[in-house]
Design a protein around this motif. Structure first.
Motif, mmCIF file in Angstrom:
data_model
loop_
_atom_site.group_PDB
_atom_site.id
_atom_site.type_symbol
_atom_site.label_atom_id
_atom_site.label_comp_id
_atom_site.label_asym_id
_atom_site.label_seq_id
_atom_site.Cartn_x
_atom_site.Cartn_y
_atom_site.Cartn_z
ATOM 1 N N GLY A 394 0.809 -1.220 0.000
ATOM 2 C CA GLY A 394 0.000 0.000 0.000
ATOM 3 C C GLY A 394 0.836 1.261 0.000
ATOM 4 O O GLY A 394 0.573 2.196 -0.765
ATOM 5 N N VAL A 395 1.860 1.299 0.859
ATOM 6 C CA VAL A 395 2.701 2.499 0.963
ATOM 7 C C VAL A 395 3.478 2.715 -0.323
ATOM 8 O O VAL A 395 3.557 3.844 -0.845
ATOM 9 C CB VAL A 395 3.654 2.377 2.175
ATOM 10 N N TRP A 396 4.052 1.647 -0.871
ATOM 11 C CA TRP A 396 4.852 1.797 -2.096
ATOM 12 C C TRP A 396 3.994 2.269 -3.264
ATOM 13 O O TRP A 396 4.393 3.170 -4.019
ATOM 14 C CB TRP A 396 5.533 0.477 -2.431
ATOM 15 N N LEU A 397 2.813 1.679 -3.429
ATOM 16 C CA LEU A 397 1.925 2.097 -4.513
ATOM 17 C C LEU A 397 1.473 3.537 -4.326
ATOM 18 O O LEU A 397 1.396 4.312 -5.292
ATOM 19 C CB LEU A 397 0.717 1.162 -4.592
ATOM 20 N N ALA A 398 1.188 3.926 -3.083
ATOM 21 C CA ALA A 398 0.768 5.309 -2.822
ATOM 22 C C ALA A 398 1.881 6.290 -3.181
ATOM 23 O O ALA A 398 1.626 7.354 -3.765
ATOM 24 C CB ALA A 398 0.372 5.458 -1.357
ATOM 25 N N ILE A 399 3.112 5.933 -2.857
ATOM 26 C CA ILE A 399 4.250 6.802 -3.182
ATOM 27 C C ILE A 399 4.408 6.939 -4.696
ATOM 28 O O ILE A 399 4.629 8.037 -5.220
ATOM 29 C CB ILE A 399 5.539 6.242 -2.543
ATOM 30 N N LYS A 400 4.300 5.822 -5.410
ATOM 31 C CA LYS A 400 4.450 5.853 -6.863
ATOM 32 C C LYS A 400 3.328 6.664 -7.524
ATOM 33 O O LYS A 400 3.580 7.427 -8.463
ATOM 34 C CB LYS A 400 4.455 4.425 -7.415
ATOM 35 N N VAL A 401 2.119 6.498 -7.027
ATOM 36 C CA VAL A 401 1.000 7.251 -7.602
ATOM 37 C C VAL A 401 1.169 8.731 -7.316
ATOM 38 O O VAL A 401 0.951 9.586 -8.192
ATOM 39 C CB VAL A 401 -0.340 6.731 -7.042
ATOM 40 N N PHE A 402 1.567 9.073 -6.095
ATOM 41 C CA PHE A 402 1.771 10.486 -5.743
ATOM 42 C C PHE A 402 2.871 11.094 -6.599
ATOM 43 O O PHE A 402 2.770 12.245 -7.042
ATOM 44 C CB PHE A 402 2.126 10.599 -4.264
ATOM 45 N N ALA A 403 3.924 10.316 -6.877
ATOM 46 C CA ALA A 403 5.033 10.819 -7.701
ATOM 47 C C ALA A 403 4.606 11.060 -9.140
ATOM 48 O O ALA A 403 5.238 11.850 -9.857
ATOM 49 C CB ALA A 403 6.203 9.845 -7.654
#
Length: 462
Positions: A394-403
């Motif tokens: 969840g955290v990794w996907l959220a970071i990638k989407v935010f980027a």
């Protein structure tokens, strides 16, 4: 004058032909093997763990697809984001470690193994080596279920221009396929066309055994249609097709009679409303007022349709009472979590361990085969390590989407992210990723979300 008109018609015809050619060529961006696997997994893999043979066929097809693409694996692994590769490895490593045999002194010291130890002592096997999982066969099956989504990620053309848009188009096509098949089911006598036994007739199941999974897929297909309508595929001639597809998918979600899926429609519909509002900002007040009146009238017509149509009204009536047995199952699941914490009982073993902790006042006529909350079920089966792995995803996907928020392909990423968010939300009350078809769809959404490096986009793009 006639010559100019002829040239204009010829130009429009050539433009339309070019748009159709672009649409036809888009799926080819994903590759024939990936397309074939996605279609096969979707048609055959919607039944869940009860349909072992169908799942096995999907897994064999995935292995065959990967074997066919072995020469390209080095490039695929090189192009795949490092974080994604690490998470995939950890996702396979977790069940693999759970089936490694342990010495008696070690596995008997694990929490919740008292009954297993007593059972083995009765047959004179108390000194036998035993894995962390209380049923290594089920855990092995759970690990095998990850093979198709691994194949999807390995076969995805990372970094290829147009791949993300093609993935959304593929989901749109699958949405139409599911709706068409489901519509035929509704008119077939005695559920003759349903590939799986159904508990309640009159619902649109399509290729799924669970109406909640079918409804969720339509919500994801709606997200994909919105993303495709804002992508490079959406030429003026094709944009109405994508928006029309979205309307059909919203109708399909309602016809499944799934309360959770109908509620989740609010997420993509809110996105569509925000897009429309931004576009309306370019027009004058009279135009905005006319559109607002039209929207109110449309909502009124939809409400009237819900009350007058028996199939749509069936979904609305299900919201009249929200009582079911889920809270009781969740309460007993907490007991199971405590008993096996922090290591868990082994992936796929919920059905084996839950009856021991089921309260007498909550016992159902049928067996509770699932926790109806994937996070609780993962906590039972994989303990703290499973929860940490879910959090890492969840955290990794959220970071990638935010980027990617300033990426020129942001509309496509945004649509995939909302679709994946819908999966995460329904997992609170159901088990959407416990079938091969939805796992593969989730793999496609992940690829769309993280398959591009951020690049500045036009701030005025919608």
């Amino acid at each position: 004058m006639g010559y100019s008109a002829g040239r204009s018609r010829s130009h429009k015809r050539k433009s339309a032909d070019a748009e159709l050619l672009n649409l036809r060529q888009a799926p080819g961006q994903l590759g024939v093997v990936l397309l074939a696997l996605a279609f096969f997994a979707f048609v055959m893999g919607g039944g869940g763990s009860r349909y072992a043979l169908a799942n096995l066929l999907v897994q064999i097809a995935a292995l065959g697809a990967m074997a066919f693409a072995i020469p390209h694996f080095r490039k695929s692994l090189g192009d795949m984001p490092r974080g994604l590769l690490l998470l995939v490895v950890c996702s396979f490593l977790l069940p693999l470690l759970q089936i490694v045999p342990l010495p008696p002194a070690l596995w008997q010291a694990l929490p919740g193994r008292e009954l297993v130890a007593e059972s083995l002592e009765l047959i004179g096997q108390s000194a036998a080596w035993f894995p962390l999982s209380v049923d290594y066969g089920r855990t092995l099956v759970a690990m095998a279920s990850l093979v198709p989504v691994l194949a999807i990620l390995l076969l995805y053309p990372w970094g290829k221009e147009g791949a993300a848009e093609a993935a959304l188009l593929l989901i749109v096509v699958l949405g139409w396929l599911n709706f068409a098949f489901g519509a035929l089911q509704l008119f077939a006598p005695q559920n003759a066309l349903n590939p799986y036994p159904v508990r309640d007739g009159g619902r649109l199941y399509g290729f799924f055994a669970n109406h909640n999974s079918s409804g969720l897929f339509f919500v994801i297909a709606l997200c994909a249609a919105i993303g495709a309508a804002r992508s490079s595929l959406a030429t003026p001639a094709l944009r109405p097709f994508f928006w029309g597809s979205g309307a059909i998918f919203a109708l399909g979600a309602v016809l499944t009679n799934s309360r959770s899926s109908t509620a989740l429609l609010l997420l993509p519909l809110a996105l569509a409303g925000w897009i429309g509002w931004k576009k309306l900002a370019r027009f004058g007040g009279k135009v905005r007022m006319a559109v607002a009146v039209a929207a109110v009238v449309s909502l009124g017509a939809m409400a009237l349709l819900f009350t007058q149509n028996s199939r749509l009204g069936a979904t609305a009536s299900r919201f009249a009472t929200l009582e079911d047995h889920r809270p009781e199952i969740w309460t007993d699941s907490l007991v199971s979590i405590e008993r096996f914490f922090p290591f868990g009982s082994g992936l796929g073993t919920f059905r084996d361990v839950f009856p021991v902790d089921e309260s007498l006042e909550y016992v159902l006529a049928g067996q509770a085969g699932r926790a109806h909350n994937d996070y609780l079920e993962i906590a039972i089966e994989a303990g703290i390590f499973g929860l940490l792995l879910v959090a890492a995803w969840g955290v990794w996907l959220a970071i990638k989407v935010f980027a990617a928020r300033n990426d020129k392909h942001w509309p496509v990423v945004q649509a995939a992210a909302i679709g994946f968010l819908c999966i995460a939300a329904q997992s609170l009350i159901d088990y959407p990723l416990r079938n091969q078809a939805m796992l593969c769809i989730a793999g496609l959404l992940i690829a769309v979300m993280v398959g591009r490096e951020p690049a500045k986009r036009d701030r005025n793009a919608t």
